[in-house]
Design a protein around this motif. Structure first.
Motif, PDB file in Angstrom:
ATOM      1  N   PRO A  74      36.344  51.674  50.748  1.00  0.00           N
ATOM      2  CA  PRO A  74      37.341  50.600  50.941  1.00  0.00           C
ATOM      3  C   PRO A  74      37.506  49.678  49.732  1.00  0.00           C
ATOM      4  CG  PRO A  74      35.962  50.818  52.888  1.00  0.00           C
ATOM      5  CD  PRO A  74      35.356  51.703  51.844  1.00  0.00           C
ATOM      6  N   PHE A  75      36.493  49.646  48.845  1.00  0.00           N
ATOM      7  CA  PHE A  75      36.578  48.785  47.663  1.00  0.00           C
ATOM      8  C   PHE A  75      36.987  49.546  46.405  1.00  0.00           C
ATOM      9  CE2 PHE A  75      34.556  46.005  50.554  1.00  0.00           C
ATOM     10  CZ  PHE A  75      34.715  44.701  50.083  1.00  0.00           C
ATOM     11  N   ALA A  76      37.369  50.798  46.540  1.00  0.00           N
ATOM     12  CA  ALA A  76      37.851  51.579  45.388  1.00  0.00           C
ATOM     13  C   ALA A  76      39.325  51.256  45.154  1.00  0.00           C
ATOM     14  CB  ALA A  76      37.644  53.072  45.634  1.00  0.00           C
ATOM     15  N   SER A  77      39.603  49.994  44.905  1.00  0.00           N
ATOM     16  CA  SER A  77      40.985  49.505  44.889  1.00  0.00           C
ATOM     17  C   SER A  77      41.817  50.103  43.762  1.00  0.00           C
ATOM     18  CB  SER A  77      41.005  47.977  44.807  1.00  0.00           C
ATOM     19  OG  SER A  77      40.246  47.521  43.701  1.00  0.00           O
ATOM     20  N   ALA A  78      41.220  50.326  42.589  1.00  0.00           N
ATOM     21  CA  ALA A  78      41.996  50.861  41.470  1.00  0.00           C
ATOM     22  C   ALA A  78      42.431  52.303  41.760  1.00  0.00           C
ATOM     23  CB  ALA A  78      41.177  50.796  40.183  1.00  0.00           C
ATOM     24  N   ILE A  79      41.515  53.103  42.313  1.00  0.00           N
ATOM     25  CA  ILE A  79      41.840  54.489  42.639  1.00  0.00           C
ATOM     26  C   ILE A  79      42.942  54.536  43.697  1.00  0.00           C
ATOM     27  CG2 ILE A  79      40.934  56.598  43.701  1.00  0.00           C
ATOM     28  CD1 ILE A  79      38.220  55.896  42.456  1.00  0.00           C
ATOM     29  N   THR A  80      42.794  53.710  44.727  1.00  0.00           N
ATOM     30  CA  THR A  80      43.775  53.700  45.804  1.00  0.00           C
ATOM     31  C   THR A  80      45.143  53.231  45.324  1.00  0.00           C
ATOM     32  OG1 THR A  80      42.144  53.445  47.558  1.00  0.00           O
ATOM     33  CG2 THR A  80      44.354  52.617  48.013  1.00  0.00           C
TER      34      THR A  80
ATOM     35  N   SER B 118      35.448  35.903  48.312  1.00  0.00           N
ATOM     36  CA  SER B 118      36.571  36.747  47.893  1.00  0.00           C
ATOM     37  C   SER B 118      36.181  37.713  46.788  1.00  0.00           C
ATOM     38  CB  SER B 118      37.742  35.878  47.427  1.00  0.00           C
ATOM     39  OG  SER B 118      37.349  35.091  46.316  1.00  0.00           O
ATOM     40  N   SER B 119      35.014  37.483  46.166  1.00  0.00           N
ATOM     41  CA  SER B 119      34.578  38.333  45.056  1.00  0.00           C
ATOM     42  C   SER B 119      33.067  38.226  44.902  1.00  0.00           C
ATOM     43  CB  SER B 119      35.249  37.901  43.750  1.00  0.00           C
ATOM     44  OG  SER B 119      34.807  36.600  43.386  1.00  0.00           O
ATOM     45  N   ALA B 120      32.503  39.133  44.114  1.00  0.00           N
ATOM     46  CA  ALA B 120      31.070  39.067  43.821  1.00  0.00           C
ATOM     47  C   ALA B 120      30.742  37.787  43.062  1.00  0.00           C
ATOM     48  CB  ALA B 120      30.653  40.293  43.015  1.00  0.00           C
ATOM     49  N   GLY B 121      31.623  37.388  42.153  1.00  0.00           N
ATOM     50  CA  GLY B 121      31.386  36.168  41.395  1.00  0.00           C
ATOM     51  C   GLY B 121      31.322  34.937  42.277  1.00  0.00           C
ATOM     52  N   GLU B 122      32.197  34.875  43.280  1.00  0.00           N
ATOM     53  CA  GLU B 122      32.187  33.735  44.196  1.00  0.00           C
ATOM     54  C   GLU B 122      30.900  33.730  45.027  1.00  0.00           C
ATOM     55  OE1 GLU B 122      34.646  32.204  48.114  1.00  0.00           O
ATOM     56  OE2 GLU B 122      35.775  33.135  46.468  1.00  0.00           O
ATOM     57  N   ALA B 123      30.473  34.898  45.477  1.00  0.00           N
ATOM     58  CA  ALA B 123      29.225  34.979  46.239  1.00  0.00           C
ATOM     59  C   ALA B 123      28.048  34.548  45.375  1.00  0.00           C
ATOM     60  CB  ALA B 123      29.010  36.399  46.746  1.00  0.00           C
ATOM     61  N   ALA B 124      28.023  34.989  44.122  1.00  0.00           N
ATOM     62  CA  ALA B 124      26.923  34.644  43.218  1.00  0.00           C
ATOM     63  C   ALA B 124      26.852  33.144  42.962  1.00  0.00           C
ATOM     64  CB  ALA B 124      27.085  35.390  41.903  1.00  0.00           C
ATOM     65  N   ALA B 125      28.005  32.509  42.828  1.00  0.00           N
ATOM     66  CA  ALA B 125      28.043  31.075  42.523  1.00  0.00           C
ATOM     67  C   ALA B 125      27.482  30.230  43.658  1.00  0.00           C
ATOM     68  CB  ALA B 125      29.475  30.659  42.216  1.00  0.00           C
TER      69      ALA B 125
ATOM     70  N   VAL C 252      23.597  35.508  54.967  1.00  0.00           N
ATOM     71  CA  VAL C 252      24.387  36.729  54.753  1.00  0.00           C
ATOM     72  C   VAL C 252      25.709  36.349  54.086  1.00  0.00           C
ATOM     73  CG1 VAL C 252      25.548  38.668  55.858  1.00  0.00           C
ATOM     74  CG2 VAL C 252      23.331  37.875  56.724  1.00  0.00           C
ATOM     75  N   HIS C 253      25.958  36.951  52.938  1.00  0.00           N
ATOM     76  CA  HIS C 253      27.178  36.712  52.171  1.00  0.00           C
ATOM     77  C   HIS C 253      27.997  37.995  52.183  1.00  0.00           C
ATOM     78  CE1 HIS C 253      25.093  33.131  50.406  1.00  0.00           C
ATOM     79  NE2 HIS C 253      24.048  33.927  50.565  1.00  0.00           N
ATOM     80  N   VAL C 254      29.217  37.933  52.710  1.00  0.00           N
ATOM     81  CA  VAL C 254      30.050  39.122  52.874  1.00  0.00           C
ATOM     82  C   VAL C 254      31.279  39.009  51.977  1.00  0.00           C
ATOM     83  CG1 VAL C 254      31.341  40.557  54.491  1.00  0.00           C
ATOM     84  CG2 VAL C 254      29.246  39.420  55.242  1.00  0.00           C
ATOM     85  N   ILE C 255      31.433  39.974  51.079  1.00  0.00           N
ATOM     86  CA  ILE C 255      32.575  39.988  50.168  1.00  0.00           C
ATOM     87  C   ILE C 255      33.758  40.643  50.864  1.00  0.00           C
ATOM     88  CG2 ILE C 255      33.421  40.798  47.932  1.00  0.00           C
ATOM     89  CD1 ILE C 255      30.491  40.807  46.996  1.00  0.00           C
ATOM     90  N   ASP C 256      34.875  39.949  50.902  1.00  0.00           N
ATOM     91  CA  ASP C 256      36.070  40.434  51.581  1.00  0.00           C
ATOM     92  C   ASP C 256      36.628  41.685  50.905  1.00  0.00           C
ATOM     93  OD1 ASP C 256      35.905  38.169  53.208  1.00  0.00           O
ATOM     94  OD2 ASP C 256      37.208  37.001  51.873  1.00  0.00           O
ATOM     95  N   ARG C 257      37.292  42.518  51.703  1.00  0.00           N
ATOM     96  CA  ARG C 257      37.959  43.682  51.143  1.00  0.00           C
ATOM     97  C   ARG C 257      39.117  43.259  50.236  1.00  0.00           C
ATOM     98  NH1 ARG C 257      38.369  48.545  55.664  1.00  0.00           N
ATOM     99  NH2 ARG C 257      36.121  48.674  56.058  1.00  0.00           N
ATOM    100  N   PRO C 258      39.397  44.067  49.212  1.00  0.00           N
ATOM    101  CA  PRO C 258      40.559  43.751  48.367  1.00  0.00           C
ATOM    102  C   PRO C 258      41.848  43.907  49.162  1.00  0.00           C
ATOM    103  CG  PRO C 258      39.648  45.895  47.805  1.00  0.00           C
ATOM    104  CD  PRO C 258      38.690  45.276  48.773  1.00  0.00           C
ATOM    105  N   PRO C 259      42.920  43.260  48.709  1.00  0.00           N
ATOM    106  CA  PRO C 259      44.206  43.381  49.409  1.00  0.00           C
ATOM    107  C   PRO C 259      44.651  44.835  49.494  1.00  0.00           C
ATOM    108  CG  PRO C 259      44.288  41.654  47.739  1.00  0.00           C
ATOM    109  CD  PRO C 259      43.010  42.389  47.528  1.00  0.00           C
ATOM    110  N   CYS C 260      45.376  45.152  50.542  1.00  0.00           N
ATOM    111  CA  CYS C 260      45.889  46.514  50.740  1.00  0.00           C
ATOM    112  C   CYS C 260      46.858  46.874  49.624  1.00  0.00           C
ATOM    113  CB  CYS C 260      46.573  46.615  52.097  1.00  0.00           C
ATOM    114  SG  CYS C 260      47.251  48.248  52.447  1.00  0.00           S
ATOM    115  N   ALA C 261      46.708  48.079  49.085  1.00  0.00           N
ATOM    116  CA  ALA C 261      47.570  48.516  47.981  1.00  0.00           C
ATOM    117  C   ALA C 261      48.879  49.107  48.468  1.00  0.00           C
ATOM    118  CB  ALA C 261      46.826  49.547  47.133  1.00  0.00           C
TER     119      ALA C 261
END
Length: 237
Positions: free
Chosen positions: A71-77, A109-116, A205-214
Motif C-alpha cells: 500500500p505504500f509503494a506509491s511511486a510504482i502505483t 502523515s510521514s515518517a519524518g512527522e512520526a520521528a519528530a 503506537v505511532h501509525v503512518i497514514d497511507r499515501p493519497p490514492c493515485a
C-alpha cells in the motif's frame, strides 16, 4: 498483444492471487527488494523494469495489470495507473484494508512527522522497513528496525531480522526483551500481532497514514482480483 496479465506482486495478497491463477497466462513482477522471495509458482520477473521505458515495453506484451504491491509503494502505483491509462490497459489495484484507528494511537502523515514526536530517550521499534530509517537517524533515539534480509552493521540501529507473519506471543517477548517504549508502523493493514502486543504492554503506537490514492480502480476483495485476472488472461497452453 498477448492475452496476458501482468501482476505487480510482493505482498501476501499477490501470493494468494498467484496461487489460484497458475492455469492462466500470467507474468508476475517483483521489485527485488528481498534477496530470496518466496516462489509465486508462475513465471516471475525480478528486479523491476528499469524505469518507465521498461515498464511500457512490458505492457506491449500484456492485456491488463493487477497491481498488488505494498500500500505504500506509491511511486510504482502512480506510474502503473498513468501508463495503463495512456496505453488503454485495464488496471486494478488490490490492497488489504487499512487498520481501523484505535484509541491512543498517534497518527502521522510521514515518517519524518512520526520521528519528530518521539522523546530523545525513546527505545523505538520501527516496523516500517529500512527505507524509513533515515527519518529517525541522527536524533539520539535507540532504534531497532525489522527487515527480512540481513544488512551491514550500522552504529545507529540494531537490525531485527525475520520474515512475517509474527505471532503475538513472539512480539510480546521481543518488545519486552528490547525494552521498547514506542512502536512506529505504517498503516499497511493485515495481521496486527505487533499492534496487539504493543497495546498489551502499554507502548506508544505511532501509525503512518497511507499515501493519497493515485487514482485507478481499487479493491480489497481477493476474489474480485482473481476474477479480473481470469477475465483478461488466456488459459495457459
Amino acid at each position: 498483444m498477448r492475452a496476458r496479465v501482468l501482476i505487480l506482486a510482493g505482498t501476501a495478497e499477490a501470493r494468494q492471487v498467484c496461487a489460484v491463477v497458475r492455469d492462466r497466462d500470467v507474468l508476475a513482477s517483483l521489485a527485488g527488494a528481498t534477496a530470496e522471495p518466496a516462489s509465486l509458482g508462475l513465471p516471475t520477473r525480478r528486479g523491476g523494469f528499469g524505469g518507465e521505458t521498461g515498464f511500457r515495453a512490458a505492457l506491449e506484451d500484456a492485456a491488463a495489470v493487477l497491481d498488488a504491491t505494498h500500500p505504500f509503494a506509491s511511486a510504482i502505483t502512480a506510474r502503473a495507473v498513468r501508463v495503463c491509462r495512456e496505453l488503454r490497459r485495464p488496471y486494478l489495484r488490490l490492497t488489504r484494508p487499512p487498520w481501523a484507528f484505535r484509541p491512543g494511537w498517534r497518527s502521522a502523515s510521514s515518517a519524518g512527522e512520526a520521528a519528530a514526536r518521539l522523546s530523545p530517550d525513546a527505545r523505538v521499534f520501527l516496523a516500517t522497513g529500512p527505507g524509513s530509517l533515515d527519518a529517525f537517524a541522527g536524533r539520539g533515539l535507540t532504534l531497532f528496525c525489522r527487515r527480512i534480509d540481513p544488512a551491514p552493521d550500522r552504529s545507529d540501529v540494531t537490525w531485527i531480522v525475520g520474515r512475517p507473519p509474527f505471532a503475538y506471543a513472539v512480539e510480546v517477548a521481543l518488545f519486552r526483551d528490547l525494552r521498547i517504549t514506542d512502536l512506529v508502523t505504517k498503516n499497511a493493514g493485515g495481521p496486527a500481532a505487533k499492534l496487539d502486543a504493543a497495546e498489551a504492554l502499554g507502548l506508544a503506537v505511532h501509525v503512518i497514514d497511507r499515501p493519497p490514492c493515485a487514482g485507478g480502480e481499487e479493491t480489497h476483495d481477493i476474489d474480485r482480483a482473481i476474477a479480473f485476472v481470469r477475465t483478461h488472461a488466456a488459459p495457459r497452453p
